[in-house]
Design an enzyme around this catalytic site. Structure first.
Site, PDB file in Angstrom:
ATOM      1  N   SER A  81     -13.261 -11.605   8.161  1.00 14.50           N
ATOM      2  CA  SER A  81     -13.264 -10.142   8.308  1.00 14.50           C
ATOM      3  C   SER A  81     -12.019  -9.622   9.024  1.00 14.50           C
ATOM      4  CB  SER A  81     -14.533  -9.678   9.020  1.00 14.50           C
ATOM      5  OG  SER A  81     -14.573 -10.192  10.327  1.00 14.50           O
ATOM      6  N   HIS A 106     -11.941  -6.854  -9.503  1.00 15.30           N
ATOM      7  CA  HIS A 106     -11.923  -7.223  -8.082  1.00 15.30           C
ATOM      8  C   HIS A 106     -12.159  -5.953  -7.276  1.00 15.30           C
ATOM      9  CE1 HIS A 106     -10.744 -11.423  -8.634  1.00 15.30           C
ATOM     10  NE2 HIS A 106     -10.258 -10.963  -9.768  1.00 15.30           N
ATOM     11  N   ARG A 118      -4.485   9.099 -21.086  1.00 17.68           N
ATOM     12  CA  ARG A 118      -4.841  10.447 -21.525  1.00 17.68           C
ATOM     13  C   ARG A 118      -3.702  11.421 -21.207  1.00 17.68           C
ATOM     14  NH1 ARG A 118      -9.686  12.335 -18.663  1.00 17.68           N
ATOM     15  NH2 ARG A 118     -10.101  13.656 -20.456  1.00 17.68           N
ATOM     16  N   ASN A 205      -6.429  -5.797   0.976  1.00 18.76           N
ATOM     17  CA  ASN A 205      -6.269  -6.477   2.267  1.00 18.76           C
ATOM     18  C   ASN A 205      -6.125  -7.984   2.032  1.00 18.76           C
ATOM     19  OD1 ASN A 205      -8.940  -7.819   2.494  1.00 18.76           O
ATOM     20  ND2 ASN A 205      -9.732  -5.703   2.610  1.00 18.76           N
ATOM     21  N   ARG A 207      -7.781 -10.592   2.989  1.00 15.53           N
ATOM     22  CA  ARG A 207      -8.970 -11.343   2.554  1.00 15.53           C
ATOM     23  C   ARG A 207      -9.158 -11.201   1.045  1.00 15.53           C
ATOM     24  NH1 ARG A 207     -15.048 -10.480   5.102  1.00 15.53           N
ATOM     25  NH2 ARG A 207     -15.617 -12.677   5.035  1.00 15.53           N
ATOM     26  N   HIS A 211      -8.696 -14.008  -2.117  1.00 10.38           N
ATOM     27  CA  HIS A 211      -9.749 -14.273  -3.095  1.00 10.38           C
ATOM     28  C   HIS A 211      -9.207 -14.089  -4.517  1.00 10.38           C
ATOM     29  CE1 HIS A 211     -13.677 -14.670  -4.826  1.00 10.38           C
ATOM     30  NE2 HIS A 211     -13.692 -13.425  -5.285  1.00 10.38           N
ATOM     31  N   ARG A 216      -7.757 -16.018  -9.701  1.00 12.05           N
ATOM     32  CA  ARG A 216      -6.867 -15.785 -10.847  1.00 12.05           C
ATOM     33  C   ARG A 216      -5.683 -16.742 -10.882  1.00 12.05           C
ATOM     34  NH1 ARG A 216     -10.174 -12.927 -14.190  1.00 12.05           N
ATOM     35  NH2 ARG A 216     -11.284 -11.370 -12.974  1.00 12.05           N
TER      36      ARG A 216
END
Ligand SMILES: Cc1cc2nc3c(=O)[nH]c(=O)nc-3n(C[C@H](O)[C@H](O)[C@H](O)COP(=O)(O)OP(=O)(O)OC[C@H]3O[C@@H](n4cnc5c(N)ncnc54)[C@H](O)[C@@H]3O)c2cc1C
Length: 266
Positions: A81, A106, A118, A205, A207, A211, A216
């Protein structure tokens, strides 16, 4: 028809700390100031991690004395965190709509702003060549010709649809000419392929970036987004070596690369 084969990821935002604010906070709390030894040179990302992590136990001036050891301990324990306080933003270009559809899955800790199909005319847009073809492998010439035909046809259909709708869509049903133009482009984009190039501003961020790179940058991820993940890792490993230094990059026999963290999903 214009094509692009390499993504670009421009780092446009990074964290910064206010040393005066930190000093005032520590002084008011009557705790020792942050010692020089704990600062990681010009990289302020680790300082943000340290200030926030030490607040939990008000352990300023106590415990681990070395910032590398301090951050590594947080990563190894999965105290993720505190990494959420450190954000980096990239302007990303040369990527396909297929890639951004995967990217925006994500959710936690990410913010996105993407070029609109558009509002923006796609007739001059580019198409992203999938790495399997763009990298010029032997024997892919026929596949490349098929792809080029399909992209040219899609591009021509888009332009024809815009022209056709320009002629038939009544003006009086729109309060503004911009709304009419938007209605035309939003209908015409129906024929644009996944390979259509897009641009996206992404802030996340640490963290969340970790991930993303883990998911990926893995062997089972699509080659295009994997290339982007590795590119972002390359930048962040320089920007914040303590927060991304546990990733290792390997070459695969197929010519692509993967990135694997020592500390998974912190
Ligand atoms: C190789 C690969 C193939 C994929 N194939 C498919 C596919 O075929 N179809 C498909 O639909 N998707 C597919 N995905 C997308 C995948 O399912 C995820 O949507 C995507 O990778 C984002 O991961 P995430 O949810 O962990 O990330 P984030 O949304 O960033 O979340 C990060 C973490 O936060 C926690 N979290 C976030 N939101 C919640 C929540 N609402 N509730 C509880 N915990 C939460 C979870 O621990 C999560 O791992 C694929 C992904 C990869 C990497």
């Amino acid at each position: 028809m214009r094509t692009v084969s390499e993504p670009k990821a421009y780092l446009v935002t990074r964290p910064s700390v206010d040393w005066e604010g930190i000093a005032a906070f520590l002084e008011d709390e009557g705790v020792p100031p942050i010692p020089e030894s704990i600062r990681a040179g010009k990289d302020e990302s680790a300082v943000v991690v340290e200030i926030s992590a030490r607040l939990c136990y008000m352990s300023y001036g106590r415990g681990r004395k070395d910032i590398t050891n301090f951050v590594d301990n947080l990563l190894s324990k999965g105290d993720g965190s505190v990494f959420e306080h450190v954000n980096y933003g990239f302007a990303i270009t040369g990527v396909s709509r297929a890639l951004t559809h995967e990217l925006v899955r994500h959710r936690a800790g990410f913010a996105y702003s993407q070029r609109s199909q558009r509002f923006v005319d796609e007739s001059e847009g580019r198409f992203v060549l999938p790495p399997a073809l763009a990298d010029g492998r032997d024997g892919t010439e026929e596949a490349m010709a098929l792809l080029t035909d399909a992209l040219e046809s899609a591009s021509a259909s888009y332009e024809k649809l815009v022209t056709a709708l320009e002629e038939v869509l009544p003006k009086d049903i729109f309060s503004d000419w911009r709304d009419r133009r938007k209605a035309i482009r939003q209908a015409a984009r129906a024929v644009l392929p996944n390979a259509t190039e897009t641009k996206i501003f992404v802030t996340a961020n640490v963290r969340a970036w970790r991930h993303f790179i883990q998911m990926r940058g893995a062997a089972f991820a699509d080659w295009e987004i994997r290339k982007l993940a590795l590119m972002i890792l390359e930048v962040l490993a320089v920007e914040a070596p303590l927060l991304f230094g546990d990733f290792t990059v390997e070459d695969l026999p197929d010519g692509t690369q993967i990135a694997t963290p020592r500390y998974s999903k912190v």
